[in-house]
Design a protein around this motif. Structure first.
Motif, PDB file in Angstrom:
ATOM      1  N   TYR A   1       0.820  -1.216   0.000  1.00 50.36           N
ATOM      2  CA  TYR A   1       0.000   0.000   0.000  1.00 50.36           C
ATOM      3  C   TYR A   1       0.851   1.262   0.000  1.00 50.36           C
ATOM      4  O   TYR A   1       0.427   2.307  -0.500  1.00 50.36           O
ATOM      5  CB  TYR A   1      -1.020   0.008   1.152  1.00 50.36           C
ATOM      6  CG  TYR A   1      -0.450  -0.151   2.540  1.00 50.36           C
ATOM      7  CD1 TYR A   1       0.130   0.918   3.200  1.00 50.36           C
ATOM      8  CD2 TYR A   1      -0.478  -1.377   3.180  1.00 50.36           C
ATOM      9  CE1 TYR A   1       0.667   0.766   4.464  1.00 50.36           C
ATOM     10  CE2 TYR A   1       0.055  -1.540   4.442  1.00 50.36           C
ATOM     11  CZ  TYR A   1       0.634  -0.458   5.078  1.00 50.36           C
ATOM     12  OH  TYR A   1       1.178  -0.616   6.326  1.00 50.36           O
TER      13      TYR A   1
ATOM     14  N   ARG B   1       0.669   4.922  10.636  1.00 52.30           N
ATOM     15  CA  ARG B   1      -0.649   4.562  11.142  1.00 52.30           C
ATOM     16  C   ARG B   1      -0.761   3.028  11.278  1.00 52.30           C
ATOM     17  O   ARG B   1      -1.255   2.510  12.273  1.00 52.30           O
ATOM     18  CB  ARG B   1      -1.687   5.116  10.170  1.00 52.30           C
ATOM     19  CG  ARG B   1      -3.100   4.802  10.474  1.00 52.30           C
ATOM     20  CD  ARG B   1      -3.685   5.739  11.503  1.00 52.30           C
ATOM     21  NE  ARG B   1      -4.994   5.219  11.889  1.00 52.30           N
ATOM     22  CZ  ARG B   1      -6.116   5.489  11.260  1.00 52.30           C
ATOM     23  NH1 ARG B   1      -6.109   6.327  10.244  1.00 52.30           N
ATOM     24  NH2 ARG B   1      -7.247   4.937  11.648  1.00 52.30           N
ATOM     25  N   ASN B   2      -0.288   2.307  10.260  1.00 52.67           N
ATOM     26  CA  ASN B   2      -0.340   0.840  10.324  1.00 52.67           C
ATOM     27  C   ASN B   2       0.703   0.285  11.284  1.00 52.67           C
ATOM     28  O   ASN B   2       0.467  -0.704  11.970  1.00 52.67           O
ATOM     29  CB  ASN B   2      -0.102   0.241   8.935  1.00 52.67           C
ATOM     30  CG  ASN B   2      -1.358   0.255   8.098  1.00 52.67           C
ATOM     31  OD1 ASN B   2      -2.221  -0.601   8.256  1.00 52.67           O
ATOM     32  ND2 ASN B   2      -1.478   1.251   7.241  1.00 52.67           N
TER      33      ASN B   2
ATOM     34  N   LEU C   1      -7.738   2.507  15.831  1.00 50.33           N
ATOM     35  CA  LEU C   1      -6.693   2.539  14.808  1.00 50.33           C
ATOM     36  C   LEU C   1      -6.989   1.568  13.666  1.00 50.33           C
ATOM     37  O   LEU C   1      -6.624   1.820  12.533  1.00 50.33           O
ATOM     38  CB  LEU C   1      -5.336   2.166  15.422  1.00 50.33           C
ATOM     39  CG  LEU C   1      -4.611   3.250  16.200  1.00 50.33           C
ATOM     40  CD1 LEU C   1      -3.396   2.668  16.897  1.00 50.33           C
ATOM     41  CD2 LEU C   1      -4.190   4.378  15.269  1.00 50.33           C
ATOM     42  N   ASP C   2      -7.610   0.444  13.964  1.00 48.35           N
ATOM     43  CA  ASP C   2      -7.760  -0.592  12.940  1.00 48.35           C
ATOM     44  C   ASP C   2      -9.232  -0.920  12.698  1.00 48.35           C
ATOM     45  O   ASP C   2      -9.877  -1.571  13.508  1.00 48.35           O
ATOM     46  CB  ASP C   2      -7.022  -1.864  13.370  1.00 48.35           C
ATOM     47  CG  ASP C   2      -6.956  -2.850  12.221  1.00 48.35           C
ATOM     48  OD1 ASP C   2      -7.668  -2.657  11.221  1.00 48.35           O
ATOM     49  OD2 ASP C   2      -6.189  -3.817  12.323  1.00 48.35           O
ATOM     50  N   PRO C   3      -9.753  -0.483  11.562  1.00 48.52           N
ATOM     51  CA  PRO C   3     -11.160  -0.727  11.264  1.00 48.52           C
ATOM     52  C   PRO C   3     -11.499  -2.220  11.184  1.00 48.52           C
ATOM     53  O   PRO C   3     -12.634  -2.598  11.417  1.00 48.52           O
ATOM     54  CB  PRO C   3     -11.359  -0.057   9.899  1.00 48.52           C
ATOM     55  CG  PRO C   3     -10.003   0.102   9.330  1.00 48.52           C
ATOM     56  CD  PRO C   3      -9.078   0.259  10.498  1.00 48.52           C
ATOM     57  N   ARG C   4     -10.508  -3.060  10.868  1.00 50.31           N
ATOM     58  CA  ARG C   4     -10.793  -4.488  10.755  1.00 50.31           C
ATOM     59  C   ARG C   4     -11.214  -5.058  12.101  1.00 50.31           C
ATOM     60  O   ARG C   4     -12.039  -5.947  12.180  1.00 50.31           O
ATOM     61  CB  ARG C   4      -9.569  -5.243  10.232  1.00 50.31           C
ATOM     62  CG  ARG C   4      -9.335  -5.004   8.755  1.00 50.31           C
ATOM     63  CD  ARG C   4      -7.951  -5.438   8.358  1.00 50.31           C
ATOM     64  NE  ARG C   4      -6.917  -4.668   9.047  1.00 50.31           N
ATOM     65  CZ  ARG C   4      -5.640  -4.776   8.798  1.00 50.31           C
ATOM     66  NH1 ARG C   4      -5.227  -5.625   7.896  1.00 50.31           N
ATOM     67  NH2 ARG C   4      -4.763  -4.038   9.450  1.00 50.31           N
TER      68      ARG C   4
ATOM     69  N   TYR D   1     -14.191   0.290   4.434  1.00 46.78           N
ATOM     70  CA  TYR D   1     -12.767  -0.057   4.401  1.00 46.78           C
ATOM     71  C   TYR D   1     -12.504  -1.237   3.458  1.00 46.78           C
ATOM     72  O   TYR D   1     -13.430  -2.006   3.159  1.00 46.78           O
ATOM     73  CB  TYR D   1     -12.305  -0.402   5.814  1.00 46.78           C
ATOM     74  CG  TYR D   1     -12.325   0.791   6.732  1.00 46.78           C
ATOM     75  CD1 TYR D   1     -11.208   1.607   6.840  1.00 46.78           C
ATOM     76  CD2 TYR D   1     -13.467   1.137   7.443  1.00 46.78           C
ATOM     77  CE1 TYR D   1     -11.224   2.730   7.655  1.00 46.78           C
ATOM     78  CE2 TYR D   1     -13.497   2.256   8.257  1.00 46.78           C
ATOM     79  CZ  TYR D   1     -12.359   3.044   8.360  1.00 46.78           C
ATOM     80  OH  TYR D   1     -12.371   4.162   9.159  1.00 46.78           O
TER      81      TYR D   1
ATOM     82  N   HIS E   1       0.261   6.898   5.901  1.00 49.68           N
ATOM     83  CA  HIS E   1       0.063   5.503   5.510  1.00 49.68           C
ATOM     84  C   HIS E   1       0.856   4.532   6.381  1.00 49.68           C
ATOM     85  O   HIS E   1       0.298   3.648   7.003  1.00 49.68           O
ATOM     86  CB  HIS E   1       0.428   5.306   4.036  1.00 49.68           C
ATOM     87  CG  HIS E   1      -0.584   5.868   3.097  1.00 49.68           C
ATOM     88  ND1 HIS E   1      -1.699   5.175   2.714  1.00 49.68           N
ATOM     89  CD2 HIS E   1      -0.667   7.072   2.482  1.00 49.68           C
ATOM     90  CE1 HIS E   1      -2.431   5.923   1.898  1.00 49.68           C
ATOM     91  NE2 HIS E   1      -1.825   7.084   1.731  1.00 49.68           N
TER      92      HIS E   1
ATOM     93  N   LEU F   1      -4.129  -1.882  -0.899  1.00 49.39           N
ATOM     94  CA  LEU F   1      -4.935  -0.793  -0.361  1.00 49.39           C
ATOM     95  C   LEU F   1      -4.645  -0.711   1.125  1.00 49.39           C
ATOM     96  O   LEU F   1      -4.514  -1.734   1.797  1.00 49.39           O
ATOM     97  CB  LEU F   1      -6.420  -1.076  -0.603  1.00 49.39           C
ATOM     98  CG  LEU F   1      -6.848  -0.983  -2.072  1.00 49.39           C
ATOM     99  CD1 LEU F   1      -8.199  -1.628  -2.289  1.00 49.39           C
ATOM    100  CD2 LEU F   1      -6.885   0.469  -2.520  1.00 49.39           C
ATOM    101  N   ASN F   2      -4.553   0.521   1.634  1.00 52.34           N
ATOM    102  CA  ASN F   2      -4.223   0.669   3.040  1.00 52.34           C
ATOM    103  C   ASN F   2      -5.409   0.253   3.916  1.00 52.34           C
ATOM    104  O   ASN F   2      -6.497   0.817   3.789  1.00 52.34           O
ATOM    105  CB  ASN F   2      -3.855   2.135   3.316  1.00 52.34           C
ATOM    106  CG  ASN F   2      -3.209   2.310   4.668  1.00 52.34           C
ATOM    107  OD1 ASN F   2      -3.533   1.588   5.613  1.00 52.34           O
ATOM    108  ND2 ASN F   2      -2.275   3.231   4.755  1.00 52.34           N
ATOM    109  N   PRO F   3      -5.198  -0.748   4.794  1.00 52.85           N
ATOM    110  CA  PRO F   3      -6.324  -1.290   5.557  1.00 52.85           C
ATOM    111  C   PRO F   3      -6.952  -0.304   6.530  1.00 52.85           C
ATOM    112  O   PRO F   3      -8.094  -0.495   6.937  1.00 52.85           O
ATOM    113  CB  PRO F   3      -5.707  -2.473   6.319  1.00 52.85           C
ATOM    114  CG  PRO F   3      -4.245  -2.195   6.357  1.00 52.85           C
ATOM    115  CD  PRO F   3      -3.950  -1.462   5.086  1.00 52.85           C
ATOM    116  N   VAL F   4      -6.227   0.745   6.930  1.00 53.84           N
ATOM    117  CA  VAL F   4      -6.776   1.628   7.965  1.00 53.84           C
ATOM    118  C   VAL F   4      -7.452   2.884   7.400  1.00 53.84           C
ATOM    119  O   VAL F   4      -7.940   3.704   8.164  1.00 53.84           O
ATOM    120  CB  VAL F   4      -5.712   2.036   9.007  1.00 53.84           C
ATOM    121  CG1 VAL F   4      -5.070   0.813   9.621  1.00 53.84           C
ATOM    122  CG2 VAL F   4      -4.671   2.942   8.398  1.00 53.84           C
ATOM    123  N   HIS F   5      -7.462   3.028   6.080  1.00 53.43           N
ATOM    124  CA  HIS F   5      -8.153   4.178   5.502  1.00 53.43           C
ATOM    125  C   HIS F   5      -9.371   3.711   4.711  1.00 53.43           C
ATOM    126  O   HIS F   5      -9.363   2.646   4.129  1.00 53.43           O
ATOM    127  CB  HIS F   5      -7.220   4.947   4.567  1.00 53.43           C
ATOM    128  CG  HIS F   5      -6.126   5.672   5.288  1.00 53.43           C
ATOM    129  ND1 HIS F   5      -6.379   6.593   6.270  1.00 53.43           N
ATOM    130  CD2 HIS F   5      -4.786   5.608   5.167  1.00 53.43           C
ATOM    131  CE1 HIS F   5      -5.226   7.062   6.731  1.00 53.43           C
ATOM    132  NE2 HIS F   5      -4.237   6.477   6.094  1.00 53.43           N
TER     133      HIS F   5
END
Lengths: 305, 544
Positions: free
Chosen positions: A203, A224-225, A298-301, B152, A221, B105-109
């Motif tokens: 990414y 943040r990860n 921080l992590d939408p997953r 997301y 980018h 793709l950036n997982p957090v955006h």
């Protein structure tokens, strides 16, 4: 999110109960407070009267039952040393330790994120090699050694810093240092390695192919990860600060919960030990929930999982 | 001035890694014009993506080093641009999409943010970028774009993610779109949709497309001209019909020869009716539960729904389906890794399920998709192959192991001395041979091939299939051959079963299924792979 909280609170309650049981019996394994608190030549009648007043003459299970009932009313009993309510003593000492840990953690995180990110920018470069060496040392040096050497150098030889107390900001420097060195070393290494991974990730390549500025690529980018594993480790380190606080507060005569615990253990002051352990445990449970929240933020997953 | 839109000339790139020097590409030249599609075709390690990375300024020094060559875009040299000038170009005039969309793709955006970013990075105000991003989402075929703007990457399917990547890439209406294996990770029906979308977009805005791929089918479907690369060099280039119809270079000919589905159906053989594996009414339901107490909601996901099949001795039974069809659950149930909800699995009439089936398990071995993951990297090959004997004691005395390992290695086309090496010292195809040797160690009657050739390059794929055929001939093996890819099955399977949503929707003799598919899903699967047909068209009718 609400079901998550309900679940976490229930889990915490079960663990807390286990802790209550464990602390009660472990504390009593260490010896009889009647022998310790009263002078050696105390007459038997006085001894018995003392034990009866504090319930030590009852069978263990009865003592335990009474302790549980009191706990349900947030009554941890009174200190054997000065008769003050145990909970009150603990809550008085707690903010000092909290503040001490807060500063230590804040400084650790800031240093670790900055140093780790710069080191990750050119892995194997001069900065990276120096940073890795220092952070490894920081993560490995035992904190009691730092405390003792600190006192020797800055207080005894240089006479620059006070050895104990909390009066001025100067009093805080050495205790905070003792606490932050280790987490800072560990965190720097975590930031570095997760930042190297993030910078090499597809990414980041995509963002560069879009023509995004380097600053945005690194902070928006990659960092943040890269923060995800850092949050987890920072949480562990923060929970581990209780251990560090015991040492730092004992060495520097810092009136926090760590020193209170050590003193109470020496004195077989059961009520205070129990209250201190419970308050610390609740604090760590709250900390863990905060870390989970930070992670979900921080992590939408995680948020959707 | 040559007048080409994008032109790469004599490009040589070298990579330094851990003291080793790898010449990734040597003297590569190609060009791309407005409105045309150029395909760079190559297998893994051919260096097919390197020149594209150089165009985008994505080759970092170190470890990369551009030795020589030039790249011109719109008449201007762009090799070695300053970071700022490169940023002006990237995304605005040359855009790129990648293979692994989940990683790219950036997982957090949110996806909306990532599409907008390709515009805001070039000075478009955020509000306008947002409006345009929603338009783009609609254009690439994402339903409810307003709502999905805030979602997301993990909330999208693989095909949708690739559509979103494309939306972000075309946001600034670039002159060139570089697509690096854009469809390789996708199911065939989804793949066809993406290629169609790319062609439509090209017709709308006349961009040049550079398609980097290992898939001859994709090339035949979309390319106007082809560059064939092997080991860092261009071995052949020219118009599609010429390269596919009358390949001049031996490598291209080998590549074409290896494409599955070119050799007609397996000759009808006299199959025994001796049933080895019988599956009767096999079902696996996963309950959906919710809340703290995990109370069942009554809803169920039917991973396998009343599946029955028979594998006869000496037979190759193909099982085809896309992701979510239940293939994996079928394999896991056969291997005893998952307990079925209903139904039974018999091996020569005895149940294979439950405990005490170790002897039976010996006769059914498996080869998985990814040999890198299924071979323990810390074990030498000899030990990997011998491990089944360590588990099933008494099959082979220890003293015999080295001799038998050597034999097995020779059977799968490797050399006895390879036993002393580690898996990482082998190529992907060789590793799959090692996995096959391990599967053969217990002299099984059945080998389950779970996508066993899907991760391999076509030429390697063909070699491994040939090996499987030879082993069947020599040892009377039977295969349960599971694949998402129709052509491979077409070459190899005697009978084929098509699965969808946990059910068998069609089954029969392979030629029958391919020539006269009855079920609409089978027809759709076949129709979404017209590429092989088209390619055959190119090959049988050389360019005029």
């Amino acid at each position: 999110m609400r079901s998550y909280f309900r679940q976490r609170t229930m889990q915490s309650a079960i663990s807390l109960f286990g802790l209550v049981v464990l602390v009660f019996f472990l504390a009593r394994l260490t010896g009889n407070p009647t022998d310790l608190l009263l002078p050696v030549d105390t007459p038997l009648a006085v001894r018995e009267e003392f034990a009866a007043r504090h319930g030590f003459d009852q069978p263990m299970l009865v003592q335990f039952g009474r302790y549980l009932l009191d706990l349900l009313q947030f009554d941890f009993g009174e200190s054997l040393r000065d008769g003050r309510p145990a909970l009150q003593m603990v809550l008085q000492a707690f903010p000092t330790t909290l503040l001490l840990s807060f500063w230590a953690m804040l400084i650790s995180l800031v240093i670790a994120i900055v140093t780790g990110s710069i080191a990750a920018w050119r892995p194997g470069g001069v900065f990276d090699r120096i940073a890795s060496l220092i952070s490894l040392a920081g993560a490995s040096i035992p904190n009691f050694w730092i405390a003792i050497v600190g006192v020797l150098v800055f207080s005894v030889w240089l006479r620059a810093l006070p050895t104990s107390g909390t009066g001025t900001p100067w009093h805080w420097i050495m205790p905070v240092t003792v606490l932050f060195v280790r987490p800072c070393g560990v965190l720097t290494q975590v930031v570095r390695s997760s930042m190297i991974d993030a910078l090499a990730s597809p990414y980041v390549k995509t963002a560069r192919a879009r023509g995004v500025r380097s600053r945005v690529v690194i902070f928006g980018h990659a960092l943040r990860n890269a923060m995800l594993p850092v949050v987890t480790v920072a949480g562990d380190q923060a929970a581990g600060m209780v251990n560090g606080a015991v040492i730092a507060e004992t060495v520097f005569g810092f009136p926090g919960i760590g020193k209170l615990m050590i003193d109470s253990i020496m004195f077989r002051d059961f009520a205070v030990i129990q209250a201190a352990v419970m308050v610390t445990a609740v604090a760590i449970f709250v900390l863990n929930i905060l870390i989970d929240l930070a992670y979900a933020l921080l992590d939408p997953r995680v948020r959707h999982g | 001035m040559t007048g080409h839109l994008l032109e790469v000339e004599n490009l040589s790139v070298r990579f330094h890694s851990r003291g080793k020097i790898v010449d990734a590409v040597r003297s590569v030249s190609w060009h791309l014009d407005r409105g045309e599609t150029l395909a760079i075709l190559g297998e893994s390690g051919s260096g097919k993506s390197v020149s594209a990375s150089a165009v985008m300024g994505l080759i970092d020094t170190p470890p990369g080093e551009i030795l020589s060559g030039s790249i011109r875009f719109d008449g201007r040299g762009i090799l070695g641009l300053s970071a700022k000038d490169q940023r002006e170009l990237n995304g605005r005039r040359i855009a790129m999409i990648f293979q692994d969309t989940l990683a790219a793709l950036n997982p957090v955006h949110t996806l909306g943010h990532q599409i907008s970013e390709s515009m805001t990075a070039h000075g478009i105000p955020a509000e306008r970028a947002r409006t345009r991003a929603i338009e783009l989402l609609a254009r690439v075929g994402i339903p409810e774009p307003e709502r999905r703007f805030n979602e997301y990457p993990h909330q999208f399917s693989g095909g949708q993610r690739q559509r979103v990547m494309i939306a972000a890439a075309i946001a600034m209406e670039p002159d060139v779109l570089i697509a690096d294996e854009p469809t390789s990770a996708l199911d065939v029906t989804v793949q066809a949709g993406i290629l169609k979308l790319l062609k439509e977009l090209q017709a709308e805005n006349g961009m040049g497309i550079l398609m980097i791929t290992h898939d001859l089918g994709v090339v035949a479907e979309i390319a106007d001209r082809v560059v064939v690369m092997s080991q860092g060099e261009v071995v052949e280039q020219g118009p599609l019909a010429e390269v596919l119809g009358a390949p001049r270079h031996a490598y291209t000919r080998r590549l074409l020869e290896a494409v599955p589905g070119r050799h007609g159906y397996p000759a009808a053989r006299d199959l025994s009716s001796e049933a080895l594996i019988e599956i009767r009414g096999l079902s696996k339901y996963y309950g959906v539960s919710a809340g703290v107490l995990k109370t069942p909601t009554g809803r169920e996901i039917k991973a396998l729904d009343d599946v029955s099949l028979t594998l006869n001795k000496g037979e190759v039974l193909g099982v085809v389906g896309e992701s979510g069809s239940g293939k994996t659950t079928l394999v896991n149930t056969l291997l005893g890794l998952v307990d079925p909800t209903k139904g039974e699995v018999l091996y020569r009439g005895k149940s294979m399920l439950g405990p005490g089936n170790r002897e039976i398990a010996r006769n059914v071995q498996v080869v998985f998709q990814d040999p890198t993951a299924s071979l323990n990297p810390r074990m030498k090959v000899g030990r990997i192959i011998a491990e089944p004997w360590a588990i099933h004691r008494g099959v082979l005395p220890r003293a015999e192991w080295p001799r038998r390992v050597a034999e097995l290695l020779e059977q799968v086309g490797l050399r006895p001395e390879h036993a002393d090496r580690y898996p990482h010292q082998f190529s992907g195809g060789q590793r799959q041979r090692i996995a096959i040797a391990r599967a053969l160690a217990l002299k099984p009657e059945v080998i389950i091939c779970d996508e066993a050739v899907s991760a391999l390059d076509v030429s390697i794929q063909a070699q491994v299939i040939q090996l499987l055929k030879d082993l069947r001939r020599d040892h009377g093996l039977s295969y349960l051959f599971i694949a998402h890819d129709l052509p491979v099955v077409r070459d190899f399977a005697d009978r084929t079963i098509v699965m969808q949503g946990g059910r068998i929707v069609e089954s029969g003799i392979t030629a029958e299924i391919f020539e006269h598919p009855r079920h609409p899903y089978t027809q759709k699967l076949l129709a979404s792979r017209p590429v092989e047909e088209r390619m055959r068209g190119h090959i049988t009718e050389p360019a005029e």
